[in-house]
Scaffold this active site. Sequence first.
Site, PDB file in Angstrom:
ATOM      1  N   ILE A  98       0.893  -1.184  -0.062  1.00 32.77           N
ATOM      2  CA  ILE A  98       0.100  -0.028   0.109  1.00 32.77           C
ATOM      3  C   ILE A  98       1.011   1.256  -0.063  1.00 32.77           C
ATOM      4  O   ILE A  98       1.601   1.476   1.017  1.00 32.77           O
ATOM      5  CB  ILE A  98      -0.817   0.049   1.242  1.00 32.77           C
ATOM      6  N   PRO A  99       0.955   1.930  -1.333  1.00 34.94           N
ATOM      7  CA  PRO A  99       1.862   2.810  -1.270  1.00 34.94           C
ATOM      8  C   PRO A  99       1.946   4.034  -0.795  1.00 34.94           C
ATOM      9  O   PRO A  99       1.677   5.333  -1.333  1.00 34.94           O
ATOM     10  CB  PRO A  99       2.159   3.044  -2.968  1.00 34.94           C
ATOM     11  N   CYS A 100       1.938   4.267   0.518  1.00 37.27           N
ATOM     12  CA  CYS A 100       1.736   5.437   1.317  1.00 37.27           C
ATOM     13  C   CYS A 100       2.601   6.686   0.911  1.00 37.27           C
ATOM     14  O   CYS A 100       2.536   7.933   1.185  1.00 37.27           O
ATOM     15  CB  CYS A 100       1.712   5.442   2.832  1.00 37.27           C
ATOM     16  N   HIS A 101       3.692   6.305   0.343  1.00 34.84           N
ATOM     17  CA  HIS A 101       4.936   7.199  -0.105  1.00 34.84           C
ATOM     18  C   HIS A 101       4.340   7.998  -1.462  1.00 34.84           C
ATOM     19  O   HIS A 101       4.762   8.986  -1.749  1.00 34.84           O
ATOM     20  CB  HIS A 101       6.060   6.616  -0.647  1.00 34.84           C
TER      21      HIS A 101
END
Length: 182
Positions: free
Chosen positions: A139-142
């Site tokens: 889950i690419p929170c970046h």
Amino acid sequence: MARAQGCCLFDTAIGPCGIAWTGRSLAAVQLPEATRPGTLRRLRRYVGEDVPEADPPAFVQSAIARVQALLTGARDDLADLPLDMEGVPEFHQRVYEVTRAIPPGAVLTYGEVARRVGEPGAARAVGQALGKNPFAPVIPCHRVLAAGGRSGGFSAEGGADTKLRMLEIERAQLGEQPGLFD
């Protein structure tokens, strides 16, 4: 909290990451901390201190290879990797669903994610949910930035510098583009 069957550390271009699994899904994925033991400790905060280190089953080995490739610039959204969301609050799940749909190299703002989950004005709550993301970078929170193209917070070791490094690896186009500014 998902009940993991095992966990392990694996090397990536940005340092040693961690991964934990259940019988059929990923229970947690952890970006690098300053040390390998630190990464393992943080991973176990999501899945429990008693989860044994083990050799990963085939589906986890495949996930590891894909995360390694992503962190060297591969264009893989990892969207098909199975995640165990047991114990994850419903609002966080909605935030993670929207965030997971952001493709490599693209970004949204916290406000845009809030609007897409049907909670305009909840940008701060989105940031808090992403700060508790147990599946980074799957889950690419970046890929979620503050308004005006600022990096915003990032809970991984190195903070915003790590976030920007990951976006650089993905060749993200930061600046004036649709979807970047609130």
